[in-house]
Design a protein around this motif. Structure first.
Motif, PDB file in Angstrom:
ATOM      1  N   ASN A   1      73.831 -29.911  -0.123  1.00 48.83           N
ATOM      2  CA  ASN A   1      73.275 -28.949  -0.589  1.00 48.83           C
ATOM      3  C   ASN A   1      74.106 -27.632  -0.207  1.00 48.83           C
ATOM      4  OD1 ASN A   1      70.298 -29.892  -1.226  1.00 48.83           O
ATOM      5  ND2 ASN A   1      70.488 -30.254   1.743  1.00 48.83           N
ATOM      6  N   PHE A   2      74.651 -26.973  -1.916  1.00 46.15           N
ATOM      7  CA  PHE A   2      75.471 -26.255  -1.586  1.00 46.15           C
ATOM      8  C   PHE A   2      75.014 -24.491  -1.001  1.00 46.15           C
ATOM      9  CE2 PHE A   2      76.820 -29.240  -4.738  1.00 46.15           C
ATOM     10  CZ  PHE A   2      78.386 -28.965  -4.536  1.00 46.15           C
ATOM     11  N   SER A   3      75.994 -24.405  -0.547  1.00 37.16           N
ATOM     12  CA  SER A   3      75.632 -22.978  -0.285  1.00 37.16           C
ATOM     13  C   SER A   3      76.908 -21.947  -0.053  1.00 37.16           C
ATOM     14  CB  SER A   3      75.676 -22.645   2.118  1.00 37.16           C
ATOM     15  OG  SER A   3      74.695 -23.101   2.044  1.00 37.16           O
ATOM     16  N   TYR A   4      76.751 -20.436  -0.432  1.00 31.69           N
ATOM     17  CA  TYR A   4      77.948 -19.778  -1.393  1.00 31.69           C
ATOM     18  C   TYR A   4      77.515 -18.691  -0.022  1.00 31.69           C
ATOM     19  CZ  TYR A   4      76.969 -21.644  -5.449  1.00 31.69           C
ATOM     20  OH  TYR A   4      76.761 -22.411  -6.572  1.00 31.69           O
ATOM     21  N   GLY A   5      79.061 -18.287  -0.075  1.00 37.61           N
ATOM     22  CA  GLY A   5      79.891 -17.744   1.016  1.00 37.61           C
ATOM     23  C   GLY A   5      80.689 -16.736   0.642  1.00 37.61           C
ATOM     24  N   GLY A   6      80.841 -14.910   1.136  1.00 36.00           N
ATOM     25  CA  GLY A   6      81.917 -13.835   0.608  1.00 36.00           C
ATOM     26  C   GLY A   6      82.493 -12.786   1.641  1.00 36.00           C
ATOM     27  N   TRP A   7      82.980 -12.260   1.169  1.00 33.66           N
ATOM     28  CA  TRP A   7      82.710 -10.947   2.411  1.00 33.66           C
ATOM     29  C   TRP A   7      83.611  -9.586   1.397  1.00 33.66           C
ATOM     30  CZ3 TRP A   7      86.669 -14.538   2.703  1.00 33.66           C
ATOM     31  CH2 TRP A   7      87.339 -13.999   2.421  1.00 33.66           C
ATOM     32  N   THR A   8      82.304  -8.589   1.592  1.00 35.56           N
ATOM     33  CA  THR A   8      83.335  -7.288   1.326  1.00 35.56           C
ATOM     34  C   THR A   8      83.838  -6.289   2.779  1.00 35.56           C
ATOM     35  OG1 THR A   8      82.607  -5.300  -0.189  1.00 35.56           O
ATOM     36  CG2 THR A   8      81.100  -6.101   0.822  1.00 35.56           C
TER      37      THR A   8
ATOM     38  N   LEU B   1      74.336 -16.955   0.868  1.00 36.83           N
ATOM     39  CA  LEU B   1      73.154 -17.332   0.172  1.00 36.83           C
ATOM     40  C   LEU B   1      73.069 -19.064   0.249  1.00 36.83           C
ATOM     41  CD1 LEU B   1      71.228 -16.247  -1.137  1.00 36.83           C
ATOM     42  CD2 LEU B   1      72.046 -16.961  -3.459  1.00 36.83           C
ATOM     43  N   SER B   2      71.903 -19.278   0.801  1.00 35.73           N
ATOM     44  CA  SER B   2      71.877 -20.507   1.709  1.00 35.73           C
ATOM     45  C   SER B   2      70.649 -21.011   2.014  1.00 35.73           C
ATOM     46  CB  SER B   2      72.913 -21.323   2.895  1.00 35.73           C
ATOM     47  OG  SER B   2      72.868 -22.612   3.161  1.00 35.73           O
ATOM     48  N   LYS B   3      70.090 -21.856   1.483  1.00 34.52           N
ATOM     49  CA  LYS B   3      68.787 -22.262   1.455  1.00 34.52           C
ATOM     50  C   LYS B   3      68.603 -23.414   3.044  1.00 34.52           C
ATOM     51  CE  LYS B   3      67.460 -23.192  -3.174  1.00 34.52           C
ATOM     52  NZ  LYS B   3      68.815 -22.782  -3.511  1.00 34.52           N
ATOM     53  N   GLU B   4      69.801 -23.577   3.894  1.00 36.11           N
ATOM     54  CA  GLU B   4      70.026 -24.226   5.014  1.00 36.11           C
ATOM     55  C   GLU B   4      69.480 -23.502   6.156  1.00 36.11           C
ATOM     56  OE1 GLU B   4      69.800 -26.924   4.259  1.00 36.11           O
ATOM     57  OE2 GLU B   4      69.783 -26.573   1.892  1.00 36.11           O
ATOM     58  N   ILE B   5      69.502 -21.668   5.958  1.00 32.83           N
ATOM     59  CA  ILE B   5      70.086 -21.031   7.355  1.00 32.83           C
ATOM     60  C   ILE B   5      68.560 -21.389   7.708  1.00 32.83           C
ATOM     61  CG2 ILE B   5      69.486 -18.267   8.140  1.00 32.83           C
ATOM     62  CD1 ILE B   5      70.625 -17.496   5.267  1.00 32.83           C
ATOM     63  N   ASP B   6      68.528 -21.766   9.442  1.00 33.67           N
ATOM     64  CA  ASP B   6      68.204 -21.701  10.383  1.00 33.67           C
ATOM     65  C   ASP B   6      67.876 -20.893  10.474  1.00 33.67           C
ATOM     66  OD1 ASP B   6      67.817 -24.170  13.253  1.00 33.67           O
ATOM     67  OD2 ASP B   6      67.742 -21.968  13.684  1.00 33.67           O
ATOM     68  N   LYS B   7      65.925 -20.970  11.141  1.00 34.66           N
ATOM     69  CA  LYS B   7      65.115 -19.652  11.135  1.00 34.66           C
ATOM     70  C   LYS B   7      65.773 -18.947  12.544  1.00 34.66           C
ATOM     71  CE  LYS B   7      61.192 -22.018   8.442  1.00 34.66           C
ATOM     72  NZ  LYS B   7      61.419 -21.175   7.597  1.00 34.66           N
ATOM     73  N   SER B   8      66.251 -19.228  13.422  1.00 36.41           N
ATOM     74  CA  SER B   8      66.683 -18.153  13.883  1.00 36.41           C
ATOM     75  C   SER B   8      67.682 -17.739  14.177  1.00 36.41           C
ATOM     76  CB  SER B   8      67.528 -19.440  15.744  1.00 36.41           C
ATOM     77  OG  SER B   8      68.300 -19.758  15.455  1.00 36.41           O
ATOM     78  N   LYS B   9      67.677 -18.342  12.832  1.00 36.84           N
ATOM     79  CA  LYS B   9      69.395 -16.362  12.551  1.00 36.84           C
ATOM     80  C   LYS B   9      68.945 -16.017  10.909  1.00 36.84           C
ATOM     81  CE  LYS B   9      73.113 -19.508  14.275  1.00 36.84           C
ATOM     82  NZ  LYS B   9      74.664 -18.786  14.538  1.00 36.84           N
ATOM     83  N   THR B  10      67.470 -15.926  10.847  1.00 35.79           N
ATOM     84  CA  THR B  10      67.149 -15.086   9.411  1.00 35.79           C
ATOM     85  C   THR B  10      67.363 -13.979   9.931  1.00 35.79           C
ATOM     86  OG1 THR B  10      65.263 -15.745  10.233  1.00 35.79           O
ATOM     87  CG2 THR B  10      66.245 -17.076   8.852  1.00 35.79           C
ATOM     88  N   THR B  11      67.426 -12.321   9.705  1.00 30.11           N
ATOM     89  CA  THR B  11      67.342 -11.157  10.163  1.00 30.11           C
ATOM     90  C   THR B  11      66.469 -10.443  10.052  1.00 30.11           C
ATOM     91  OG1 THR B  11      69.532 -10.789   8.467  1.00 30.11           O
ATOM     92  CG2 THR B  11      67.605  -8.840   9.113  1.00 30.11           C
ATOM     93  N   ASP B  12      66.396 -10.640  11.498  1.00 27.56           N
ATOM     94  CA  ASP B  12      64.972  -9.387  11.920  1.00 27.56           C
ATOM     95  C   ASP B  12      65.665  -7.909  11.423  1.00 27.56           C
ATOM     96  OD1 ASP B  12      62.947  -7.963  13.087  1.00 27.56           O
ATOM     97  OD2 ASP B  12      63.160  -8.870  14.544  1.00 27.56           O
ATOM     98  N   PHE B  13      64.564  -7.156  10.429  1.00 30.90           N
ATOM     99  CA  PHE B  13      64.573  -5.783   9.929  1.00 30.90           C
ATOM    100  C   PHE B  13      63.777  -5.052  10.954  1.00 30.90           C
ATOM    101  CE2 PHE B  13      65.343  -8.395   6.388  1.00 30.90           C
ATOM    102  CZ  PHE B  13      66.969  -7.628   5.838  1.00 30.90           C
ATOM    103  N   GLY B  14      63.164  -5.895  11.865  1.00 29.74           N
ATOM    104  CA  GLY B  14      62.245  -4.253  12.862  1.00 29.74           C
ATOM    105  C   GLY B  14      63.306  -4.380  13.943  1.00 29.74           C
ATOM    106  N   ILE B  15      64.255  -4.884  14.127  1.00 27.04           N
ATOM    107  CA  ILE B  15      66.091  -4.903  15.499  1.00 27.04           C
ATOM    108  C   ILE B  15      66.627  -3.665  14.492  1.00 27.04           C
ATOM    109  CG2 ILE B  15      67.256  -5.281  16.697  1.00 27.04           C
ATOM    110  CD1 ILE B  15      65.115  -8.036  16.928  1.00 27.04           C
ATOM    111  N   ASN B  16      67.063  -2.157  15.298  1.00 24.07           N
ATOM    112  CA  ASN B  16      67.311  -1.459  14.983  1.00 24.07           C
ATOM    113  C   ASN B  16      69.123  -2.198  15.031  1.00 24.07           C
ATOM    114  OD1 ASN B  16      66.725  -0.687  17.868  1.00 24.07           O
ATOM    115  ND2 ASN B  16      68.706   1.207  17.090  1.00 24.07           N
ATOM    116  N   LEU B  17      69.521  -2.941  16.322  1.00 19.89           N
ATOM    117  CA  LEU B  17      70.528  -3.240  16.755  1.00 19.89           C
ATOM    118  C   LEU B  17      71.207  -4.794  15.631  1.00 19.89           C
ATOM    119  CD1 LEU B  17      70.678  -1.783  20.400  1.00 19.89           C
ATOM    120  CD2 LEU B  17      71.976  -1.334  18.356  1.00 19.89           C
ATOM    121  N   GLU B  18      72.065  -4.519  15.520  1.00 23.10           N
ATOM    122  CA  GLU B  18      72.378  -5.900  15.122  1.00 23.10           C
ATOM    123  C   GLU B  18      73.895  -6.151  15.297  1.00 23.10           C
ATOM    124  OE1 GLU B  18      71.572  -8.631  13.408  1.00 23.10           O
ATOM    125  OE2 GLU B  18      69.759  -7.755  12.567  1.00 23.10           O
TER     126      GLU B  18
END
Length: 202
Positions: free
Chosen positions: A121-128, A139-156
């Protein structure tokens, strides 16, 4: 880069310019500090800007890859399950920037990196990067649910790429040294792939 949501990226870069010490000491990105009261939607819009950029690169490279979730997020969906961002402060870039008396600004867009899991299963990455801050993306369909972004948290959380000044020699041109430092401190693609995999799996 794609111009949609460019204002949000510009506000982020202004914050980077003015807040090196705070970013370095806290090891956090505070979206409320960057965007104020509307930080939650503005955080999404900054992510959408990077998502648009990443999506353009991926579609150009692999036109058959399913980017439906990414496209829906860019167009207004409130979350994404397939796109992950990590902020990283690169001390080596800051060192070279200071050494040049602030005359060598850094803007860097990486090549696209492709990696696969054990089931191909292919995933893609990079950086700016802007100055000493990088936004690593996957970008990946294999992201563990614990690693997905919580947009309700102001601190990352933000990682720090350590740098030892003795690794830099005066024989290196600044541009060459910056290019080396931008490549995540990795010597080969396998090491880079392992880094990006760590952003999305436990």
């Amino acid at each position: 880069m794609c111009t949609i949501f460019l204002d949000h990226f510009n506000r982020y870069t202004e914050y980077v310019d003015l807040n090196f010490e705070k970013l370095h000491s806290q090891k956090l990105i505070d979206f409320e500090d960057i965007f104020g009261e509307q930080w939650m939607e503005e955080k999404r819009n900054l992510y959408r800007y990077i998502a648009k950029y990443a999506g353009c690169k991926i579609v150009a490279h692999a036109s058959q890859y399913d980017v439906k979730d990414l496209a829906e997020f860019i167009l207004g969906k409130s979350f994404t399950e397939t796109f992950k961002i990590e902020f990283q402060l690169k001390l080596g870039i800051k060192y070279l920037y200071d050494l040049s008396n602030n005359k060598l600004p850094n803007i860097y867009n990486s090549p696209i990196l492709i990696f696969a899991d054990d089931n191909d299963n292919f995933s893609y990455g990079g950086w700016t990067s802007y100055q000493w801050m990088s936004i690593n993306w996957v970008l990946s369909k294999e992201i563990d649910k614990s690693k997905t972004t919580d947009f309700g948290i102001n601190l990352e959380p933000m990682s720090i790429q350590v740098f030892e000044p003795e690794h830099f020699t005066t024989e290196d041109r600044f541009s060459d040294a910056m290019d080396k430092l931008e490549k995540l401190g990795k010597d080969n693609l396998d090491d880079c792939a392992a880094f990006f995999k760590s952003l999305i799996v436990l």
